[in-house]
Design an enzyme around this catalytic site. Structure first.
Site, PDB file in Angstrom:
ATOM      1  N   ASP A   8       0.845  -1.187   0.000  1.00  0.00           N
ATOM      2  CA  ASP A   8       0.000   0.000   0.000  1.00  0.00           C
ATOM      3  C   ASP A   8       0.885   1.243   0.000  1.00  0.00           C
ATOM      4  O   ASP A   8       2.089   1.159  -0.282  1.00  0.00           O
ATOM      5  CB  ASP A   8      -0.987  -0.027   1.175  1.00  0.00           C
ATOM      6  CG  ASP A   8      -0.365   0.212   2.546  1.00  0.00           C
ATOM      7  OD1 ASP A   8       0.866   0.438   2.646  1.00  0.00           O
ATOM      8  OD2 ASP A   8      -1.119   0.176   3.539  1.00  0.00           O
ATOM      9  N   HIS A   9       0.302   2.368   0.334  1.00  0.00           N
ATOM     10  CA  HIS A   9       0.992   3.660   0.279  1.00  0.00           C
ATOM     11  C   HIS A   9       2.173   3.787   1.245  1.00  0.00           C
ATOM     12  O   HIS A   9       2.997   4.668   1.078  1.00  0.00           O
ATOM     13  CB  HIS A   9      -0.009   4.793   0.543  1.00  0.00           C
ATOM     14  CG  HIS A   9      -0.798   4.599   1.802  1.00  0.00           C
ATOM     15  ND1 HIS A   9      -1.945   3.823   1.836  1.00  0.00           N
ATOM     16  CD2 HIS A   9      -0.613   5.049   3.052  1.00  0.00           C
ATOM     17  CE1 HIS A   9      -2.421   3.820   3.071  1.00  0.00           C
ATOM     18  NE2 HIS A   9      -1.633   4.553   3.831  1.00  0.00           N
ATOM     19  N   CYS A  65       2.745  -3.108   4.310  1.00  0.00           N
ATOM     20  CA  CYS A  65       1.871  -1.995   4.686  1.00  0.00           C
ATOM     21  C   CYS A  65       2.488  -1.341   5.911  1.00  0.00           C
ATOM     22  O   CYS A  65       3.574  -1.721   6.339  1.00  0.00           O
ATOM     23  CB  CYS A  65       0.416  -2.428   4.899  1.00  0.00           C
ATOM     24  SG  CYS A  65       0.030  -3.319   6.418  1.00  0.00           S
ATOM     25  N   GLY A  66       1.827  -0.364   6.475  1.00  0.00           N
ATOM     26  CA  GLY A  66       2.405   0.393   7.578  1.00  0.00           C
ATOM     27  C   GLY A  66       2.826  -0.465   8.760  1.00  0.00           C
ATOM     28  O   GLY A  66       3.967  -0.444   9.192  1.00  0.00           O
ATOM     29  N   HIS A  98      10.445 -23.029  10.566  1.00  0.00           N
ATOM     30  CA  HIS A  98       9.538 -23.752  11.450  1.00  0.00           C
ATOM     31  C   HIS A  98       8.079 -23.724  10.996  1.00  0.00           C
ATOM     32  O   HIS A  98       7.326 -24.643  11.334  1.00  0.00           O
ATOM     33  CB  HIS A  98       9.598 -23.173  12.863  1.00  0.00           C
ATOM     34  CG  HIS A  98      10.875 -23.486  13.567  1.00  0.00           C
ATOM     35  ND1 HIS A  98      11.071 -23.161  14.888  1.00  0.00           N
ATOM     36  CD2 HIS A  98      12.024 -24.072  13.155  1.00  0.00           C
ATOM     37  CE1 HIS A  98      12.283 -23.545  15.256  1.00  0.00           C
ATOM     38  NE2 HIS A  98      12.885 -24.101  14.208  1.00  0.00           N
ATOM     39  N   ASN A  99       7.666 -22.682  10.294  1.00  0.00           N
ATOM     40  CA  ASN A  99       6.245 -22.514   9.964  1.00  0.00           C
ATOM     41  C   ASN A  99       5.924 -22.671   8.489  1.00  0.00           C
ATOM     42  O   ASN A  99       4.766 -22.590   8.106  1.00  0.00           O
ATOM     43  CB  ASN A  99       5.752 -21.147  10.446  1.00  0.00           C
ATOM     44  CG  ASN A  99       6.098 -20.882  11.886  1.00  0.00           C
ATOM     45  OD1 ASN A  99       6.840 -19.952  12.184  1.00  0.00           O
ATOM     46  ND2 ASN A  99       5.589 -21.695  12.798  1.00  0.00           N
ATOM     47  N   ARG A 132       9.238 -32.442  12.911  1.00  0.00           N
ATOM     48  CA  ARG A 132       8.251 -32.140  13.946  1.00  0.00           C
ATOM     49  C   ARG A 132       7.404 -30.927  13.590  1.00  0.00           C
ATOM     50  O   ARG A 132       6.263 -30.799  14.028  1.00  0.00           O
ATOM     51  CB  ARG A 132       8.928 -31.944  15.302  1.00  0.00           C
ATOM     52  CG  ARG A 132       9.850 -30.744  15.355  1.00  0.00           C
ATOM     53  CD  ARG A 132      10.696 -30.728  16.642  1.00  0.00           C
ATOM     54  NE  ARG A 132      11.770 -29.770  16.526  1.00  0.00           N
ATOM     55  CZ  ARG A 132      11.789 -28.598  17.132  1.00  0.00           C
ATOM     56  NH1 ARG A 132      10.790 -28.239  17.910  1.00  0.00           N
ATOM     57  NH2 ARG A 132      12.812 -27.787  16.983  1.00  0.00           N
TER      58      ARG A 132
END
Length: 143
Positions: A8-9, A65-66, A98-99, A132
């Site tokens: 965004d901006h 974004c911000g 991990h994710n 895991r």
């Protein structure tokens, strides 16, 4: 590797620096972000990135974004998307390792441009560890 980016901006300068780095390394990039600092709505730029990732048209996504929160929330509405809000390279590393995050969300108002570039480099160069962690990632999808 294909990467989708949207902002965004709050993020045009961040996007430009990230695009410069990615293109210099030979990545194919789809740019959905604004180049203006005029106020816009972050979902208009987060949804196309998340769609590309969810449909397999991009290996990774980058959203800016911000605060990084709104655009991450937007991206995470898409199935198969795991957008991680990152504010330092160590978080970006763990989000991937991990994710198995596939979109990095950058808070432009709380990180510097060099930090953002470093986080993106770390994110796209880190492999998911599996093991895991795979069982946990499998439990993320819901309803």
């Amino acid at each position: 590797m294909k990467i989708a980016i949207g902002n965004d901006h709050a993020g045009p300068e961040y996007k430009k620096a990230i695009l410069d780095m990615l293109k210099a390394k030979g990545y194919e990039v789809r740019n959905y972000g604004t180049d203006s600092t005029d106020s816009v709505d972050y979902p208009d730029f987060g949804h196309p990135v998340a769609t590309d990732v969810a449909e397999g048209n991009a290996d990774f996504g980058i959203v800016i974004c911000g605060s990084g929160n709104g655009i991450a929330m937007t991206a995470n509405k898409h199935p198969k998307v795991r957008a991680a809000l990152c504010w330092m390279k160590e978080i970006a590393f763990l989000a991937r390792q991990h994710n198995d995050a596939n979109i990095i969300s950058i808070p432009a108002r709380y990180t510097s441009i060099p930090q953002a570039v470093e986080m993106v480099e770390t994110f796209i160069n880190t492999e998911f560890e599996g093991g895991r962690h795979q069982n946990r990632v499998n439990k993320i999808a819901c309803c």
